[in-house]
Design a protein around this motif. Structure first.
Motif, PDB file in Angstrom:
ATOM      1  N   ASP A 275       0.308  18.034   0.655  1.00 62.54           N
ATOM      2  CA  ASP A 275       1.172  17.915  -0.522  1.00 62.54           C
ATOM      3  C   ASP A 275       1.478  19.319  -1.072  1.00 62.54           C
ATOM      4  O   ASP A 275       0.973  20.332  -0.537  1.00 62.54           O
ATOM      5  CB  ASP A 275       0.568  16.968  -1.564  1.00 62.54           C
ATOM      6  CG  ASP A 275      -0.733  17.463  -2.165  1.00 62.54           C
ATOM      7  OD1 ASP A 275      -1.053  18.655  -1.998  1.00 62.54           O
ATOM      8  OD2 ASP A 275      -1.429  16.659  -2.805  1.00 62.54           O
ATOM      9  N   ALA A 276       2.279  19.361  -2.124  1.00 67.32           N
ATOM     10  CA  ALA A 276       2.732  20.666  -2.631  1.00 67.32           C
ATOM     11  C   ALA A 276       1.565  21.481  -3.186  1.00 67.32           C
ATOM     12  O   ALA A 276       1.517  22.707  -3.013  1.00 67.32           O
ATOM     13  CB  ALA A 276       3.791  20.454  -3.712  1.00 67.32           C
ATOM     14  N   ALA A 277       0.604  20.816  -3.854  1.00 66.31           N
ATOM     15  CA  ALA A 277      -0.539  21.552  -4.418  1.00 66.31           C
ATOM     16  C   ALA A 277      -1.299  22.255  -3.297  1.00 66.31           C
ATOM     17  O   ALA A 277      -1.686  23.426  -3.422  1.00 66.31           O
ATOM     18  CB  ALA A 277      -1.446  20.587  -5.175  1.00 66.31           C
ATOM     19  N   GLU A 278      -1.479  21.554  -2.185  1.00 69.19           N
ATOM     20  CA  GLU A 278      -2.214  22.154  -1.074  1.00 69.19           C
ATOM     21  C   GLU A 278      -1.388  23.276  -0.436  1.00 69.19           C
ATOM     22  O   GLU A 278      -1.928  24.328  -0.080  1.00 69.19           O
ATOM     23  CB  GLU A 278      -2.552  21.064  -0.039  1.00 69.19           C
ATOM     24  CG  GLU A 278      -3.652  21.510   0.898  1.00 69.19           C
ATOM     25  CD  GLU A 278      -4.005  20.462   1.949  1.00 69.19           C
ATOM     26  OE1 GLU A 278      -3.624  19.276   1.759  1.00 69.19           O
ATOM     27  OE2 GLU A 278      -4.635  20.834   2.951  1.00 69.19           O
ATOM     28  N   TRP A 279      -0.074  23.035  -0.321  1.00 68.14           N
ATOM     29  CA  TRP A 279       0.795  24.082   0.260  1.00 68.14           C
ATOM     30  C   TRP A 279       0.703  25.362  -0.572  1.00 68.14           C
ATOM     31  O   TRP A 279       0.585  26.461  -0.025  1.00 68.14           O
ATOM     32  CB  TRP A 279       2.242  23.573   0.313  1.00 68.14           C
ATOM     33  CG  TRP A 279       3.179  24.499   1.023  1.00 68.14           C
ATOM     34  CD1 TRP A 279       3.383  24.593   2.366  1.00 68.14           C
ATOM     35  CD2 TRP A 279       4.036  25.493   0.411  1.00 68.14           C
ATOM     36  NE1 TRP A 279       4.317  25.577   2.632  1.00 68.14           N
ATOM     37  CE2 TRP A 279       4.740  26.145   1.449  1.00 68.14           C
ATOM     38  CE3 TRP A 279       4.274  25.876  -0.905  1.00 68.14           C
ATOM     39  CZ2 TRP A 279       5.660  27.164   1.215  1.00 68.14           C
ATOM     40  CZ3 TRP A 279       5.201  26.904  -1.137  1.00 68.14           C
ATOM     41  CH2 TRP A 279       5.874  27.535  -0.078  1.00 68.14           C
ATOM     42  N   LEU A 280       0.701  25.200  -1.908  1.00 69.49           N
ATOM     43  CA  LEU A 280       0.623  26.373  -2.787  1.00 69.49           C
ATOM     44  C   LEU A 280      -0.765  27.005  -2.745  1.00 69.49           C
ATOM     45  O   LEU A 280      -0.938  28.185  -3.030  1.00 69.49           O
ATOM     46  CB  LEU A 280       0.967  25.975  -4.230  1.00 69.49           C
ATOM     47  CG  LEU A 280       2.438  25.599  -4.450  1.00 69.49           C
ATOM     48  CD1 LEU A 280       2.619  24.835  -5.758  1.00 69.49           C
ATOM     49  CD2 LEU A 280       3.329  26.848  -4.440  1.00 69.49           C
ATOM     50  N   ALA A 281      -1.780  26.204  -2.352  1.00 66.79           N
ATOM     51  CA  ALA A 281      -3.143  26.721  -2.308  1.00 66.79           C
ATOM     52  C   ALA A 281      -3.422  27.476  -1.014  1.00 66.79           C
ATOM     53  O   ALA A 281      -4.157  28.462  -1.018  1.00 66.79           O
ATOM     54  CB  ALA A 281      -4.143  25.563  -2.456  1.00 66.79           C
ATOM     55  N   VAL A 282      -2.830  27.018   0.096  1.00 64.50           N
ATOM     56  CA  VAL A 282      -3.240  27.590   1.390  1.00 64.50           C
ATOM     57  C   VAL A 282      -2.197  28.505   2.044  1.00 64.50           C
ATOM     58  O   VAL A 282      -2.526  29.239   2.963  1.00 64.50           O
ATOM     59  CB  VAL A 282      -3.639  26.484   2.408  1.00 64.50           C
ATOM     60  CG1 VAL A 282      -4.754  25.602   1.861  1.00 64.50           C
ATOM     61  CG2 VAL A 282      -2.432  25.621   2.809  1.00 64.50           C
TER      62      VAL A 282
END
Ligand SMILES: C[S@@+](CC[C@H](N)C(=O)[O-])C[C@H]1O[C@@H](n2cnc3c(N)ncnc32)[C@H](O)[C@@H]1O
Length: 314
Positions: A139-146
């Motif tokens: 999801d977007a949160a994970e994309w922004l995290a990794v």
């Protein structure tokens, strides 16, 4: 069929350029709608007499369209399948099927945007999700995290034409080292810091869309899908694609052109060596077709729509 503008609108989604789609696909008896959404285009094609196989990555779209078209489904005129249109070759139910018409109406539906928990907009407190379906890797949160800074910067530059793409990617990296970005406000805060206090809703919309495109691999799916779908067209069959993003429209325009030339040797190549001795078909839209003023006023989504069509050799 003469179509009144808005005749196939539903609370889930108002389809764009319906008359323009029917002008090119209205003759088709078997159609693949690769982006079912709320089923507006599918309903119009069925009303014209087509049998429609329809795909969507999003199970909510499949459910809404089945609720809308139960009679057509019962009559064997509507076959909904949950799938990414780029994966058509691995869906057993679609093995060996060819179509007289194929439609892609890209991007997201109004329902997906309106549903705050899907996280496609910058409405306060919305979770940073943005997945169109469960087939998205993260999801977007994970994309922004990794995501690495260069990858984020590239997405902001390529998908949002953002001049401060690198600064924004670095701001996200700095902020996520303190706390993860989990809701829309976190991304809006990073955008404001990187772009300055004059940044506003237009910038948020553009950059949220860039994250959405990256999370769902939308341009990659389109590039991968186009030749696969082309090969599912029956002889003389027509493909229609409606794009809302310049990057998508460019991919479609170049693919349709490349399939329509006799020789694909580099310009000024003295002798033809490509072996591509005849084109696969012809472009039906010299320029992208856009919405008439009336439709664009009634349905603001239609303003950025660009329709292109291509016909396979008969
Ligand atoms: C603009 S809406 C389509 C609206 C539809 N034409 C109508 O009349 O209601 C786009 C839909 O395509 C779906 N979609 C986007 N990319 C997809 C893909 N690669 N494979 C399958 N569905 C996709 C989205 O989930 C969304 O429901």
């Amino acid at each position: 069929m003469q179509v009144t503008d808005g005749a196939f609108d539903a609370p889930y989604h108002a389809p764009v350029l319906v008359a323009e789609v029917l002008e090119r696909l209205g003759h088709a008896r078997s159609v693949l709608d690769g982006t079912l959404g709320g089923g507006g285009h599918t309903a119009a094609l069925i009303a014209e007499g087509a049998e429609v196989t329809a795909l969507d990555r999003d199970p909510e779209a499949i459910a809404a369209a089945r609720e809308r078209l139960p009679d057509a489904e019962r009559a064997g005129k509507f076959h909904p399948v949950q799938s990414n249109f780029a994966d058509i070759d691995v869906v057993p139910a679609l093995d060996n099927l060819t179509f007289d018409g194929i439609l892609l109406d890209l991007g997201v539906s109004s329902h997906q945007i309106d549903d705050a928990k899907r996280g496609f907009t910058f409405r306060e407190g919305a979770p940073l999700d943005m997945r169109m379906g469960a087939d998205a890797e993260m999801d977007a949160a994970e994309w922004l995290a990794v995501s690495e800074v260069p990858a984020m910067a590239q997405a902001f530059k390529e998908y949002a034409d953002e001049p401060k793409a690198m600064r924004l990617a670095r701001t996200i990296e700095k902020r996520r080292s303190r706390a993860p970005l989990l809701v829309s406000d976190d991304l809006v805060g990073a955008i404001r810091e990187a772009l300055g206090p004059r940044s506003g809703s237009g910038d948020f919309a553009r950059l949220f869309q860039a994250v959405r495109i990256a999370v769902n691999g939308e341009l990659t799916a389109l590039e991968r899908a186009l030749p696969v779908l082309r090969d599912r067209l029956a002889e003389g069959g027509v493909m229609v694609v409606i794009a809302y993003h310049s990057g998508e429209d460019r991919i479609v325009k170049h693919a349709f052109r490349a399939w329509s030339v006799d020789c694909i040797c580099p310009p000024r190549h003295p002798v033809c060596t490509c072996g591509n001795n005849h084109s696969l078909g012809e472009v039906l839209t010299r320029r992208a077709v856009t919405a008439a003023e009336g439709e664009a006023t009634r349905n603001p989504r239609a303003r950025s729509a660009r329709l292109r069509a291509w016909r396979r050799r008969g």
